[in-house]
Design a protein around this motif. Structure first.
Motif, PDB file in Angstrom:
ATOM      1  N   ALA A 176       0.661  -1.354   0.045  1.00  0.00           N
ATOM      2  CA  ALA A 176      -0.051   0.213   0.018  1.00  0.00           C
ATOM      3  C   ALA A 176       0.844   1.263   0.106  1.00  0.00           C
ATOM      4  O   ALA A 176       1.540   1.478   0.905  1.00  0.00           O
ATOM      5  CB  ALA A 176      -0.838   0.068   1.210  1.00  0.00           C
ATOM      6  N   GLU A 177       0.877   1.720  -1.004  1.00  0.00           N
ATOM      7  CA  GLU A 177       1.819   3.140  -1.093  1.00  0.00           C
ATOM      8  C   GLU A 177       1.318   4.272  -1.015  1.00  0.00           C
ATOM      9  O   GLU A 177       2.056   5.115  -1.056  1.00  0.00           O
ATOM     10  CB  GLU A 177       2.684   3.128  -2.560  1.00  0.00           C
ATOM     11  N   LYS A 178      -0.153   4.412  -0.703  1.00  0.00           N
ATOM     12  CA  LYS A 178      -0.538   5.545  -0.719  1.00  0.00           C
ATOM     13  C   LYS A 178      -1.010   5.903   0.858  1.00  0.00           C
ATOM     14  O   LYS A 178      -1.201   4.754   1.621  1.00  0.00           O
ATOM     15  CB  LYS A 178      -1.899   5.739  -1.212  1.00  0.00           C
ATOM     16  N   PRO A 179      -0.747   7.108   1.334  1.00  0.00           N
ATOM     17  CA  PRO A 179      -0.943   7.326   2.856  1.00  0.00           C
ATOM     18  C   PRO A 179      -2.442   6.793   3.091  1.00  0.00           C
ATOM     19  O   PRO A 179      -3.135   6.823   2.393  1.00  0.00           O
ATOM     20  CB  PRO A 179      -0.786   8.998   3.020  1.00  0.00           C
ATOM     21  N   ALA A 180      -2.616   6.446   4.296  1.00  0.00           N
ATOM     22  CA  ALA A 180      -4.015   6.185   4.603  1.00  0.00           C
ATOM     23  C   ALA A 180      -4.652   7.134   5.273  1.00  0.00           C
ATOM     24  O   ALA A 180      -4.354   8.335   5.367  1.00  0.00           O
ATOM     25  CB  ALA A 180      -3.645   4.944   5.795  1.00  0.00           C
ATOM     26  N   GLY A 181      -5.934   6.981   5.430  1.00  0.00           N
ATOM     27  CA  GLY A 181      -6.894   8.130   5.975  1.00  0.00           C
ATOM     28  C   GLY A 181      -6.895   9.288   4.836  1.00  0.00           C
ATOM     29  O   GLY A 181      -6.758   9.007   3.850  1.00  0.00           O
ATOM     30  N   ILE A 182      -7.473  10.324   5.752  1.00  0.00           N
ATOM     31  CA  ILE A 182      -7.748  11.618   4.917  1.00  0.00           C
ATOM     32  C   ILE A 182      -6.577  12.001   4.216  1.00  0.00           C
ATOM     33  O   ILE A 182      -6.599  12.791   3.288  1.00  0.00           O
ATOM     34  CB  ILE A 182      -8.522  12.488   5.596  1.00  0.00           C
ATOM     35  N   VAL A 183      -5.069  11.732   4.716  1.00  0.00           N
ATOM     36  CA  VAL A 183      -4.252  12.400   4.363  1.00  0.00           C
ATOM     37  C   VAL A 183      -3.902  11.821   2.664  1.00  0.00           C
ATOM     38  O   VAL A 183      -3.186  12.683   2.056  1.00  0.00           O
ATOM     39  CB  VAL A 183      -2.922  11.826   4.960  1.00  0.00           C
ATOM     40  N   ARG A 184      -4.288  10.830   2.307  1.00  0.00           N
ATOM     41  CA  ARG A 184      -4.218  10.203   1.134  1.00  0.00           C
ATOM     42  C   ARG A 184      -4.686  11.336   0.194  1.00  0.00           C
ATOM     43  O   ARG A 184      -4.438  11.539  -0.874  1.00  0.00           O
ATOM     44  CB  ARG A 184      -4.755   9.069   0.950  1.00  0.00           C
ATOM     45  N   TRP A 185      -5.889  11.905   0.658  1.00  0.00           N
ATOM     46  CA  TRP A 185      -6.723  12.885  -0.417  1.00  0.00           C
ATOM     47  C   TRP A 185      -5.716  14.271  -0.376  1.00  0.00           C
ATOM     48  O   TRP A 185      -5.958  14.880  -1.521  1.00  0.00           O
ATOM     49  CB  TRP A 185      -8.055  13.046   0.076  1.00  0.00           C
ATOM     50  N   PHE A 186      -5.226  14.544   0.542  1.00  0.00           N
ATOM     51  CA  PHE A 186      -4.407  15.703   0.452  1.00  0.00           C
ATOM     52  C   PHE A 186      -2.897  15.736  -0.168  1.00  0.00           C
ATOM     53  O   PHE A 186      -2.631  16.790  -0.694  1.00  0.00           O
ATOM     54  CB  PHE A 186      -4.140  16.400   2.035  1.00  0.00           C
ATOM     55  N   THR A 187      -2.557  14.442  -0.101  1.00  0.00           N
ATOM     56  CA  THR A 187      -1.164  14.379  -0.766  1.00  0.00           C
ATOM     57  C   THR A 187      -1.279  13.578  -2.130  1.00  0.00           C
ATOM     58  O   THR A 187      -0.395  13.468  -2.697  1.00  0.00           O
ATOM     59  CB  THR A 187      -0.345  13.606   0.026  1.00  0.00           C
ATOM     60  N   THR A 188      -2.304  13.340  -2.492  1.00  0.00           N
ATOM     61  CA  THR A 188      -2.390  12.538  -3.727  1.00  0.00           C
ATOM     62  C   THR A 188      -2.148  13.363  -5.048  1.00  0.00           C
ATOM     63  O   THR A 188      -2.064  14.481  -5.063  1.00  0.00           O
ATOM     64  CB  THR A 188      -3.742  11.903  -4.048  1.00  0.00           C
ATOM     65  N   VAL A 189      -1.296  12.798  -5.662  1.00  0.00           N
ATOM     66  CA  VAL A 189      -0.765  13.177  -7.062  1.00  0.00           C
ATOM     67  C   VAL A 189      -1.255  12.364  -8.438  1.00  0.00           C
ATOM     68  O   VAL A 189      -0.973  12.546  -9.541  1.00  0.00           O
ATOM     69  CB  VAL A 189       0.512  13.650  -7.220  1.00  0.00           C
ATOM     70  N   ASP A 190      -2.047  11.420  -7.895  1.00  0.00           N
ATOM     71  CA  ASP A 190      -2.713  10.248  -8.953  1.00  0.00           C
ATOM     72  C   ASP A 190      -3.880  10.960  -9.613  1.00  0.00           C
ATOM     73  O   ASP A 190      -4.866  11.549  -8.834  1.00  0.00           O
ATOM     74  CB  ASP A 190      -3.087   9.081  -8.048  1.00  0.00           C
ATOM     75  N   HIS A 191      -3.801  10.984 -10.812  1.00  0.00           N
ATOM     76  CA  HIS A 191      -4.851  11.539 -11.835  1.00  0.00           C
ATOM     77  C   HIS A 191      -6.171  11.112 -11.445  1.00  0.00           C
ATOM     78  O   HIS A 191      -7.207  11.673 -11.503  1.00  0.00           O
ATOM     79  CB  HIS A 191      -4.487  11.382 -13.026  1.00  0.00           C
ATOM     80  N   LYS A 192      -6.103   9.653 -11.036  1.00  0.00           N
ATOM     81  CA  LYS A 192      -7.453   9.053 -10.932  1.00  0.00           C
ATOM     82  C   LYS A 192      -8.105   9.876  -9.363  1.00  0.00           C
ATOM     83  O   LYS A 192      -9.114  10.262  -9.473  1.00  0.00           O
ATOM     84  CB  LYS A 192      -7.410   7.613 -10.684  1.00  0.00           C
ATOM     85  N   ASP A 193      -7.392  10.064  -8.425  1.00  0.00           N
ATOM     86  CA  ASP A 193      -7.889  10.539  -7.059  1.00  0.00           C
ATOM     87  C   ASP A 193      -8.165  11.813  -7.373  1.00  0.00           C
ATOM     88  O   ASP A 193      -9.019  12.419  -7.019  1.00  0.00           O
ATOM     89  CB  ASP A 193      -6.475  10.537  -6.137  1.00  0.00           C
ATOM     90  N   ILE A 194      -7.169  12.663  -8.130  1.00  0.00           N
ATOM     91  CA  ILE A 194      -7.501  14.056  -8.294  1.00  0.00           C
ATOM     92  C   ILE A 194      -8.897  14.107  -9.276  1.00  0.00           C
ATOM     93  O   ILE A 194      -9.653  15.047  -9.066  1.00  0.00           O
ATOM     94  CB  ILE A 194      -6.543  14.559  -9.367  1.00  0.00           C
ATOM     95  N   GLY A 195      -9.156  13.109 -10.399  1.00  0.00           N
ATOM     96  CA  GLY A 195     -10.371  13.142 -10.808  1.00  0.00           C
ATOM     97  C   GLY A 195     -11.599  12.949  -9.916  1.00  0.00           C
ATOM     98  O   GLY A 195     -12.481  13.729 -10.067  1.00  0.00           O
ATOM     99  N   ILE A 196     -11.393  12.332  -9.017  1.00  0.00           N
ATOM    100  CA  ILE A 196     -12.491  11.979  -8.174  1.00  0.00           C
ATOM    101  C   ILE A 196     -12.617  13.358  -7.165  1.00  0.00           C
ATOM    102  O   ILE A 196     -13.948  13.833  -6.802  1.00  0.00           O
ATOM    103  CB  ILE A 196     -12.125  10.851  -7.020  1.00  0.00           C
ATOM    104  N   LEU A 197     -11.572  13.911  -6.987  1.00  0.00           N
ATOM    105  CA  LEU A 197     -11.669  15.055  -5.841  1.00  0.00           C
ATOM    106  C   LEU A 197     -12.460  16.165  -6.727  1.00  0.00           C
ATOM    107  O   LEU A 197     -13.549  16.799  -6.291  1.00  0.00           O
ATOM    108  CB  LEU A 197     -10.320  15.640  -5.668  1.00  0.00           C
ATOM    109  N   TYR A 198     -12.089  16.218  -7.931  1.00  0.00           N
ATOM    110  CA  TYR A 198     -12.682  17.190  -8.953  1.00  0.00           C
ATOM    111  C   TYR A 198     -14.244  17.045  -8.969  1.00  0.00           C
ATOM    112  O   TYR A 198     -15.122  17.701  -8.781  1.00  0.00           O
ATOM    113  CB  TYR A 198     -12.041  17.265 -10.447  1.00  0.00           C
TER     114      TYR A 198
END
Ligand code: HEM
Ligand SMILES: [Cu+2]
Lengths: 288, 116, 618
Positions: free
Chosen positions: C50-72
């Motif tokens: 699991a290379e992404k941080p757990a919890g909400i930190v994952r969303w603040f630190t993500t640089v993955d285009h899929k995560d960012i797409g979900i945030l958008y």
């Protein structure tokens, strides 16, 4: 610095670049706090400006709060920027030149957007130049806006473009000494130019009483030269970064991406200045 | 490939595809001519110049972009053919079969609730 | 008074921090993330890697285009509900002629916030949600060209929204900071003279979102030019990427120009400059600058939805997009021409009639590429093997609405017609057929189409169809009534219509307004169904049993994004956890290139747990 350490992750590279590996938080190859910090810093500029506006229009806040937030945000922003740029680009630097093409292209696109940014200001100027061209400030009536200071400044900026160009060529010939010297000259000329602009503002505002509220021309003058001044200042900062990195020996004939992007930017700002002098200074007094 | 001569790049197929942009160009040309012939508002150097340059500049920009994109796409097609790759958007899946027969013109409601 | 307010605010702040802290610590936060938890892909992928941080930190630190797409996407949907709530209040007020439930000032604030929110905070971001998630998959890239710039661009948006909406939060406190009442066009001199820092905050927020959009556009152009996989070139680039490319080029020139105009307006407001003053650039200059941005902006908003429909519609028609290249070239044509039509919004401002005429000419010309697309979609369906799934229904509704929205636009582009209809409800009807009837519909269609990829689950189909039909009926009731209102002469942007019967027949106007209000509430209700469906299905929807929920393989329509999805599923189901990065990340061994090819893994012919029937299983 960790530059030399970033080596063993280049294996699976096929022209694409994976995000930097030794980022913060550590151990998460795909995560980074820096973008968030950079964005909050950038947003802080707007929040600072908002607080300033609120302070001027109501009595909820002291007038200094906004500027203070603005300055604090600048630190946050710069910290974020440093972390981001360092980990995204510098850390993986010697792995190859996978970034180069994309970054150069991105700079071209950015300059395209800059054309639109400046465009709005120039359109305003042409609007007043062909329309409400009256109540001109004394400086324009007498033709004194186009002072020798401006001409000297223009020459300085043009020379700085030339020195930067030859610095880049020297780098390509792996003539490191010449590269660094010419780069230093460029940076120096840029700083002198900014000083000249500051001097001009001082002269105009304090001695000539020509301010931004001085009618249609004043808005155009300070709007456009101010916008340009911001760009030159940013350019000087970028040149400074390149210069420091050059001193650390981070460039050679193959590794010159940021040298070429920054010099594209610098040439662009130079070209805008020439256009600006022609229409805003000279254009205001000819056919007056 | 990229070294293709002009004549080959803009073959019949490509030109046919480009017709789609010739229509708006034609409309703009039509208006340029119409406004040149019929001119109820009189002429004024500045405004008449703006009038025609709006149409001319947009039309020219359309022409240039159509040319550039047509060239890029047609050259890319040649490149693909050379590599023997699939032309369709879903490509990459060379092994995905094309639908063979004419699809039957029937409308099915493919979206029913799953049975519990 | 102020002291109390400050204390209250501070208390709220502490409370929010506490809640955030609590959420961040919740053990099973991760089960709330897509593709996680019980989903088909989930568990196996989490192995030791699991290379992404757990919890909400994952969303603040993500640089993955899929995560960012979900945030958008989440951001855009929040904005959608804000803007929707604003307009329902407005429609309620308009159900009767007088001032019944609010005063004009509040109506104007809602009007402004609705327009700005829907265009800048919902429209642009919802498109960015799809493009972030799917463009890299569709073109076979690892990620965006600049993943971190991508993250920065997103994180500029929430502060932007807070600034834009700020007036609504501060108004109840009585601090003198009220919501702006400028309307979304922010016409001077009104916007320059309205003494209210809320206007400045909105302008600053808009500038910030513009910076974000420009960064995103640069990133997309660079991605599509430089990050394509080996087997993708200009000849087989998918249609959605083409529209995003064109849209990004429009953003590149339109948004920075708006940015400068906003700064000039701010300077006029705060430093007594003369940019838009009568003795300076004149209020007309604002209109020129605004619409030079504004008309491209409408195509910035509508081109990618057109691309989505061009991508999805063929999948359920059983045949390829008819005249693919026509659609590509007409997209590019729209992109260019949209910069030469801006003054069709200014026909009645008294600009020179010669200049006005040429804007009419170009506006009529731009209708052709738009119509070409319509014919291509219709021809694609012609004799096709139509499957009326929810995404397909939204695509068809989109086309139907575009016929009305587009044709009313062509009428407005004719100067004599526009002089009669300008600033009436006819214009409101025209562009809502497009922004609601097309942009929102395409967004919904794409959400349903890709829901299985993002969540690994299937939504509830019956609810989805209810959502479609209610939206379709509501949209047509509301906006057709507005077209008629416009013909009757009802002016737009008014909180009341107690006017002289000589202007318009009051009885009919009242009835039509009531019809429009009913329609609006139908739309609103439909969105509640949709929200429930999304949330419920995300947690509890039936898991997919294979990577082809739409049976696209049968027609040879298995697109790249689903091919990518299949490789993910195979890796996860096959227990090859070391190949999968954190939930849904890339397969490391062969990176983005894998997305272009159906895996040759022997297990691809089956071997899944059978959890649900596929869509078309009977
Ligand atoms: C078929 C091509 C189209 C033509 C010829 C057209 C023409 C027009 C014209 C002439 C007006 C000005 C009406 C007036 O204020 O008197 C207008 C308004 C508007 N159109 Fe279109 N339009 C077209 C497509 C679109 C599309 C695709 C969109 C949106 C995505 C759109 C969005 C708008 C908006 C938002 C306004 C109102 C702006 C305002 O005053 O607030 N139009 N259109
Ligand atoms: Cu328009």
């Amino acid at each position: 610095m960790a530059i030399e350490e970033a080596d063993d992750h280049s294996g699976e590279d096929h022209g694409h670049h994976l995000p930097a590996v030794e980022d913060w938080p550590k151990g998460f190859g795909e995560a980074s706090w820096w973008p968030f910090i950079t964005a909050i810093g950038a947003a802080g500029f707007y929040i600072g400006a908002s607080l300033y506006v609120i302070a001027t229009q109501t009595d909820l806040l002291g007038i200094a709060v906004g500027p203070a937030v603005f300055v604090a945000s600048a630190f946050l922003f710069l910290a974020g920027l440093y972390g981001w740029v360092y980990h995204a680009f510098v850390a993986a630097y010697w792995e190859g030149d996978g970034h180069g093409r994309g970054l150069r292209f991105a700079m071209v696109l950015f300059l395209g957007s800059e054309v639109a940014t400046f465009g709005a200001g120039f359109i305003y100027y042409f609007f007043v130049r062909t329309g409400a061209w009256e109540n001109l400030p004394e400086l324009v009536e007498s033709g004194n806006v186009l002072s020798s200071l401006v001409i000297v400044n223009t020459i300085i900026l043009v020379i700085s473009s030339v020195t930067l160009h030859y610095a880049h060529i020297a780098l390509h010939k792996n003539d490191r000494q010449k590269f660094i010297r010419l780069l230093a000259a460029t940076l120096l000329l840029g700083v002198v130019f900014i000083g000249g602009q500051a001097l001009e503002y001082y002269e105009f505002i304090v001695h000539e009483g020509f301010t931004i509220t001085e009618g249609a021309y004043g808005s155009a003058f300070y709007g456009l030269t101010g916008l340009h001044g911001l760009h030159v200042s940013l350019g000087a900062v970028l040149l400074g970064v390149v210069f420091v990195r050059a001193l650390y020996g981070q460039y050679d004939a193959e590794h010159d991406t940021s040298v070429s992007t920054v010099s594209m930017y610098w040439h662009f700002v130079d070209a805008v200045w020439i256009f600006l002098v022609v229409v805003l200074y000279a254009g205001a007094i000819v056919l007056g | 490939m990229a070294s293709d001569s002009e004549g080959k790049t803009f073959d019949r197929e490509t030109l046919l595809d480009l017709v789609v942009n010739a229509i708006p160009l034609g409309i703009i040309l039509f208006f340029i001519l119409a406004f040149a012939l019929i001119n109820p508002f009189g002429s004024n150097p500045v405004n008449t110049a703006i009038q025609f340059s709006i149409m001319a500049v947009t039309g020219a920009a359309l022409l240039v972009l159509t040319y550039v994109s047509g060239k890029a796409i047609s050259e890319a097609e040649d490149e693909l053919e050379e590599k023997g790759l699939e032309l369709s958007e879903e490509a990459g899946a060379g092994e995905v079969a094309e639908p063979e027969s004419e699809p039957t013109p029937e409308t099915t409601d493919g979206d029913d609730e799953p049975a519990a | 008074m102020v002291g109390e307010q400050l204390a209250l605010t501070a208390l709220m702040g502490v409370f929010l921090v506490a809640v955030a802290g609590f959420l961040a610590r919740m053990e099973d936060w991760r089960s709330y993330t897509p593709l996680a938890g019980g989903s088909a892909i989930g568990d196996a992928g989490y192995g030791g890697h699991a290379e992404k941080p757990a919890g909400i930190v994952r969303w603040f630190t993500t640089v993955d285009h899929k995560d960012i797409g979900i945030l958008y996407g989440i951001y855009a949907l929040i904005a959608f509900f804000w803007g929707g709530a604003a307009v329902l209040l407005m429609r309620a007020e308009l159900a009767a002629p007088g001032f019944d439930i609010m005063q004009a000032q509040f109506y104007n604030s809602l009007l402004t916030s609705h327009g700005i929110t829907m265009l800048f905070l919902f429209g642009t971001p919802i498109i960015a949600a799809f493009s972030n998630y799917f463009i890299p998959l569709l073109i076979g890239a690892d990620d965006m060209a600049f993943p971190r710039i991508n993250a920065i661009a997103f994180w500029l948006l929430p502060p932007g929204a807070i600034l834009i909406w700020a007036g609504f939060f501060t108004a109840p406190l009585g601090l003198g900071i009220d919501p702006a009442q400028t309307s979304w066009t922010m016409y001077t001199p009104l916007s320059a003279e309205q003494a209210n820092p809320g206007v400045d905050l909105m302008l600053l927020g808009l500038h910030l979102t513009g910076v974000s959009a420009t960064m995103g556009a640069i990133n997309f152009i660079a991605t599509i030019f430089t990050e394509r996989g080996d087997e993708v070139n200009w000849a087989n680039l998918d249609i959605f990427s083409w529209t995003i490319l064109t849209q990004s080029a429009l953003i590149l020139f339109a948004f920075p120009l708006l940015g400068s105009a906003l700064i000039m307006l701010l300077l006029d407001r705060n430093f007594s400059t003369a940019f838009f003053a009568v003795e300076g650039g004149s209020p007309i200059l604002w209109q020129h600058l605004f619409w030079f941005f504004g008309h491209p902006e409408v195509y910035i908003l509508v081109l990618p939805p057109m691309g989505l429909v061009s991508w999805i519609l063929p999948k359920f028609s059983g045949r390829k997009l008819f005249g693919f290249k026509f659609v590509v070239y007409s997209t590019l044509a729209i992109g260019v021409l949209s910069f030469g039509v801006w003054a069709h919004h200014m026909f009645s401002t008294g600009i020179d009639p010669r200049i006005r005429a040429s804007f009419m000419a170009v506006s009529l010309a731009i209708a052709i590429p738009s119509a070409v697309k319509t014919f291509n979609w219709i021809t694609t369906m012609w004799n096709g093997n139509l499957r009326l799934t929810a995404p397909m229904l939204f695509c068809i509704g989109f086309i139907s609405n575009f016929v009305i929205g587009g044709i009313t636009g062509v009428f407005l582009a004719a100067i004599p017609v526009d002089l009669v209809l300008h600033d009436t409800y006819y214009v409101v009807g025209h562009f809502h057929y497009i922004v609601m009837g097309m942009i929102a519909f395409a967004g919904m269609g794409a959400l349903y189409y890709w829901f299985p990829i993002v969540t690994g689950r299937m939504y509830q189909r019956r609810l989805a169809k209810m959502h479609f039909w209610l939206s379709m009926i509501g949209t047509n009731i509301t906006f057709f009534a507005m077209l008629v209102l416009g013909y009757l002469g009802m002016p737009r942007r008014y909180a009341t219509y107690q006017f002289d019967g000589a202007i318009a027949p009051l009885a009919q106007v009242t009835t039509l307004h009531q019809i429009a209000t009913v329609g609006a509430f139908i739309i609103g209700f439909a969105q509640l169904i949709w929200a429930w469906n999304m949330v419920q299905s995300w947690y509890e929807g039936p898991e997919l049993d294979d990577a082809d929920p739409w049976n696209l393989k049968d027609d040879g329509m298995f697109g790249r994004e689903f091919q990518w999805f299949e490789t993910q599923k195979l890796a996860a189901d096959g227990g090859e956890s070391e190949e999968v990065r954190a939930d849904g990340g890339e397969v490391e061994t062969d990176g983005g290139e894998a997305t272009g090819r159906v895996s040759s893994d022997p297990r691809s012919d089956g071997g899944y747990r059978k959890a649900v029937r596929r869509v078309d299983d009977e």
